[in-house]
Motif scaffolding. Structure first.
Motif, PDB file in Angstrom:
ATOM      1  N   ASN A 227      42.370 -36.341  61.816  1.00 21.88           N
ATOM      2  CA  ASN A 227      43.472 -35.686  61.118  1.00 21.88           C
ATOM      3  C   ASN A 227      43.877 -36.386  59.820  1.00 21.88           C
ATOM      4  O   ASN A 227      44.944 -36.130  59.276  1.00 21.88           O
ATOM      5  CB  ASN A 227      44.693 -35.568  62.041  1.00 21.88           C
ATOM      6  CG  ASN A 227      45.198 -36.926  62.526  1.00 21.88           C
ATOM      7  OD1 ASN A 227      44.674 -37.970  62.146  1.00 21.88           O
ATOM      8  ND2 ASN A 227      46.202 -36.914  63.379  1.00 21.88           N
ATOM      9  N   SER A 373      51.042 -29.449  58.974  1.00 23.18           N
ATOM     10  CA  SER A 373      49.594 -29.241  59.097  1.00 23.18           C
ATOM     11  C   SER A 373      49.091 -28.870  57.716  1.00 23.18           C
ATOM     12  O   SER A 373      49.848 -28.923  56.741  1.00 23.18           O
ATOM     13  CB  SER A 373      49.289 -28.120  60.098  1.00 23.18           C
ATOM     14  OG  SER A 373      49.661 -26.856  59.547  1.00 23.18           O
ATOM     15  N   ARG A 399      49.892 -32.313  68.264  1.00 25.65           N
ATOM     16  CA  ARG A 399      48.924 -31.300  68.700  1.00 25.65           C
ATOM     17  C   ARG A 399      49.469 -30.497  69.870  1.00 25.65           C
ATOM     18  O   ARG A 399      50.106 -31.046  70.766  1.00 25.65           O
ATOM     19  CB  ARG A 399      47.607 -31.966  69.122  1.00 25.65           C
ATOM     20  CG  ARG A 399      46.901 -32.713  68.005  1.00 25.65           C
ATOM     21  CD  ARG A 399      45.492 -33.090  68.432  1.00 25.65           C
ATOM     22  NE  ARG A 399      44.634 -31.925  68.478  1.00 25.65           N
ATOM     23  CZ  ARG A 399      43.865 -31.522  67.452  1.00 25.65           C
ATOM     24  NH1 ARG A 399      43.857 -32.184  66.325  1.00 25.65           N
ATOM     25  NH2 ARG A 399      43.113 -30.453  67.566  1.00 25.65           N
ATOM     26  N   ARG A 403      41.298 -31.123  70.765  1.00 21.39           N
ATOM     27  CA  ARG A 403      40.248 -30.796  69.795  1.00 21.39           C
ATOM     28  C   ARG A 403      39.222 -29.841  70.395  1.00 21.39           C
ATOM     29  O   ARG A 403      38.792 -28.876  69.755  1.00 21.39           O
ATOM     30  CB  ARG A 403      39.564 -32.088  69.325  1.00 21.39           C
ATOM     31  CG  ARG A 403      40.500 -33.013  68.566  1.00 21.39           C
ATOM     32  CD  ARG A 403      39.744 -34.188  67.953  1.00 21.39           C
ATOM     33  NE  ARG A 403      40.674 -35.079  67.273  1.00 21.39           N
ATOM     34  CZ  ARG A 403      41.171 -34.873  66.064  1.00 21.39           C
ATOM     35  NH1 ARG A 403      40.840 -33.778  65.414  1.00 21.39           N
ATOM     36  NH2 ARG A 403      41.992 -35.739  65.514  1.00 21.39           N
ATOM     37  N   ALA A 429      37.037 -30.589  56.753  1.00 25.71           N
ATOM     38  CA  ALA A 429      37.781 -30.290  57.996  1.00 25.71           C
ATOM     39  C   ALA A 429      37.030 -29.314  58.884  1.00 25.71           C
ATOM     40  O   ALA A 429      36.296 -28.444  58.424  1.00 25.71           O
ATOM     41  CB  ALA A 429      39.185 -29.762  57.710  1.00 25.71           C
ATOM     42  N   GLU A 433      40.931 -29.148  63.454  1.00 27.11           N
ATOM     43  CA  GLU A 433      42.108 -29.464  62.644  1.00 27.11           C
ATOM     44  C   GLU A 433      42.800 -28.201  62.134  1.00 27.11           C
ATOM     45  O   GLU A 433      43.659 -28.284  61.235  1.00 27.11           O
ATOM     46  CB  GLU A 433      41.714 -30.360  61.466  1.00 27.11           C
ATOM     47  CG  GLU A 433      41.491 -31.807  61.856  1.00 27.11           C
ATOM     48  CD  GLU A 433      42.730 -32.435  62.464  1.00 27.11           C
ATOM     49  OE1 GLU A 433      43.837 -32.170  61.984  1.00 27.11           O
ATOM     50  OE2 GLU A 433      42.597 -33.190  63.447  1.00 27.11           O
ATOM     51  N   TYR A 438      48.248 -27.175  66.053  1.00 28.39           N
ATOM     52  CA  TYR A 438      49.437 -28.032  65.991  1.00 28.39           C
ATOM     53  C   TYR A 438      50.714 -27.296  66.386  1.00 28.39           C
ATOM     54  O   TYR A 438      50.807 -26.072  66.276  1.00 28.39           O
ATOM     55  CB  TYR A 438      49.585 -28.599  64.568  1.00 28.39           C
ATOM     56  CG  TYR A 438      48.586 -29.691  64.290  1.00 28.39           C
ATOM     57  CD1 TYR A 438      48.887 -31.022  64.552  1.00 28.39           C
ATOM     58  CD2 TYR A 438      47.312 -29.390  63.826  1.00 28.39           C
ATOM     59  CE1 TYR A 438      47.964 -32.027  64.337  1.00 28.39           C
ATOM     60  CE2 TYR A 438      46.368 -30.389  63.602  1.00 28.39           C
ATOM     61  CZ  TYR A 438      46.708 -31.704  63.864  1.00 28.39           C
ATOM     62  OH  TYR A 438      45.779 -32.709  63.668  1.00 28.39           O
ATOM     63  N   MET A 465      39.719 -33.238  53.815  1.00 36.94           N
ATOM     64  CA  MET A 465      39.571 -33.959  55.076  1.00 36.94           C
ATOM     65  C   MET A 465      38.084 -34.224  55.315  1.00 36.94           C
ATOM     66  O   MET A 465      37.228 -33.693  54.604  1.00 36.94           O
ATOM     67  CB  MET A 465      40.152 -33.138  56.239  1.00 36.94           C
ATOM     68  CG  MET A 465      41.598 -32.717  56.040  1.00 36.94           C
ATOM     69  SD  MET A 465      42.275 -31.772  57.431  1.00 36.94           S
ATOM     70  CE  MET A 465      42.703 -33.093  58.550  1.00 36.94           C
ATOM     71  N   ASP A 473      41.160 -41.262  64.215  1.00 38.64           N
ATOM     72  CA  ASP A 473      42.501 -40.829  63.801  1.00 38.64           C
ATOM     73  C   ASP A 473      43.600 -41.623  64.475  1.00 38.64           C
ATOM     74  O   ASP A 473      43.418 -42.409  65.332  1.00 38.64           O
ATOM     75  CB  ASP A 473      42.716 -39.341  64.033  1.00 38.64           C
ATOM     76  CG  ASP A 473      42.542 -38.914  65.481  1.00 38.64           C
ATOM     77  OD1 ASP A 473      42.185 -39.770  66.309  1.00 38.64           O
ATOM     78  OD2 ASP A 473      42.755 -37.734  65.781  1.00 38.64           O
TER      79      ASP A 473
END
Length: 473
Positions: A227, A373, A399, A403, A429, A433, A438, A465, A473
């Motif tokens: 992240n 986010s 979160r 993931r 990313a 993500e 989130y 990202m 992270d």
């Protein structure tokens, strides 16, 4: 057809949690000519009668580990407190059960003085992410976390909002040119950055730390995976801020999130292993193994942690300096705060070690940044010094999907649609993500109005990202 054997499979067979699972999986990785079904059958036999396999070529280590486990006595471990103090929790209706359970265990440590759980909390290793724990004369490597000194840094430029939208390609070019992402990624040769942190005496404290200096140098000025991000956005001050000396208005800002890279991760792994060897806790609390601050190991980790924090700050400073020069901008204000750290603070009149694992320092008047986010706003805040929260606040939205869950349930089309709807340009990313993974940052902020005052709102517009699947992270 399923061919692999997982830790979950072994738990279902009846193997106890902990290092025994690791021993069994290591044996399975070699397989020794057995099929999956044959391995499962052998595991069952070893579990039932480990004494029969003490001299077995393949399964002896597993058999010995099982026998040692069976012979463990309560007096072999540091006892947990059966009647711990309660802890404060903010936005508890948004916090998953796993994080609450982990916090309950942390409160049972004999060194624990106080605890609090932030509204972005979710399950982690040892202390939950979003957990704050005050201890007496003890420091917990996994209470700090793997990415030691991970932090937010914000530069507010003297660039009006309109200039960004008129020159988006320039901002994109500079963002790509002056950032580098991903676990293990760094600079080489003439491209290596320099910073005074490399001259720190901290690198000479132990041979272990000294041997990490080259890795630290190569990754200096880079960002991690997971992240971590570098992004341009519009920051809006709804009123004049006398402390920062910024008039009401909208400005272009640069916001970065990253930590101490492989340097910090290696320190965390090393001292967590050491802590587990000298601090024997029951399995339920083993990842909370602590070091006495009066011990050599405790002092070594304290110095290493602080060095990793300084290094993380240097990484941000290099990125922000590069970007300022590239844009030819003046910085009106810079704010930086870190999490994944332990601080010596005074609590109820005594010095304690406050661990903030994914929590923002929020003592009275202290500035911090709480991001949302890639499409949700972040907030520049000023702490209120709430004692029940141990002078802390959330470190982000937190979160609401793992993931793995995000990758399975969110499509590329859904992610592209939400980015387009919010006018956000994304570089790198993965779906893990995606904004939908989130919590709602507005709900998180509403749950901590007693902890911080909002000074300004940051709206992301261009986000970079890691794009290589890194999970640092």
């Amino acid at each position: 057809m399923k061919t692999q054997i997982s830790g979950t499979d072994l738990l279902e067979l009846g193997f106890p949690e902990g290092k025994i699972i690791g021993v069994a999986l290591k044996i399975n990785s070699k397989r020794n000519g057995f099929t999956r079904e044959e391995m499962i059958a052998n595991y069952k036999k070893v579990l039932a009668t480990p004494e029969n396999y003490i001299d077995d070529v393949v399964f002896s280590k597993l058999a010995v580990a099982l026998i040692d486990k069976a012979n463990e006595k309560p007096e072999d471990f540091i006892a947990l407190n059966p009647n711990p103090n309660s802890f404060s929790a903010y936005g508890i209706e948004q916090i998953e059960e796993g994080a609450l359970k982990q916090m309950n265990v942390a409160m049972q440590l004999p060194v624990t003085v106080a605890g609090a759980l932030m509204p972005d909390a979710h399950q982690g290793y040892g202390l939950p992410i979003g957990g704050v724990l005050a201890t007496k004369n003890a420091i917990i490597p996994y209470g700090v976390g793997v990415d030691i000194g991970c932090r937010m840094a914000l530069s507010v430029y003297d660039i009006p909002e309109e200039f960004y939208f008129e020159n988006e390609m320039k901002f994109k070019r500079e963002l790509v040119a002056h950032t580098k992402f991903g676990a293990g990624h760094g600079f080489h040769g003439q491209y290596k950055a320099n910073h005074a942190v490399l001259d720190s005496d901290g690198f000479n404290t132990t041979a272990f730390i000294r041997n990490l200096k080259d890795k630290a140098w190569s990754q200096l000025g880079t960002s991690g995976g997971g992240n971590h991000f570098v992004e341009f956005g519009i920051i809006e001050f709804a009123q004049d801020d006398a402390v920062l000396n910024i008039p009401k208005g909208k400005y272009v800002g640069l916001l970065t999130h990253s930590g101490s890279r492989g340097f910090g991760a290696t320190i965390a792994g090393h001292y967590t292993k050491m802590a587990k060897e000298v601090c024997k806790l029951p399995d339920v609390a083993k990842n909370l193994a602590y070091l006495d601050m009066n011990s050599q190991l405790g002092q070594e980790y304290w110095m290493a942690m602080n060095l990793a924090g300084d290094y993380a700050s240097a990484c941000h400073e290099i990125i922000h300096n590069k970007m300022q020069q590239a844009l030819g901008a003046q910085v009106l204000a810079k704010v930086e705060n870190h999490h994944n750290f332990a601080w010596k603070e005074i609590w109820n009149g005594e010095e304690v070690m406050v661990h903030r694992k994914g929590a923002t320092p929020a003592a009275k008047g202290v500035m911090g940044i709480i991001p949302g986010s890639m499409t949700a706003p972040g907030f520049l805040v000023r702490g209120k010094g709430e004692e029940n929260a141990i002078n802390s606040a959330s470190h982000g939205a937190g979160r609401q999907m793992s993931r793995t869950q995000a990758i399975k349930t969110i499509t590329q089309n859904q992610m592209q649609t939400i980015l387009k709807d919010h006018g956000v340009t994304l570089i790198g990313a993965g779906l893990d993500e995606a904004p939908m993974a989130y919590k709602d940052i507005n709900q998180v902020m509403a749950a901590q109005t007693d902890l911080v005052d909002v000074v300004a709102k940051f709206t992301p517009k261009m986000v970079r990202m890691a794009d290589d699947g890194s999970r640092e992270d």
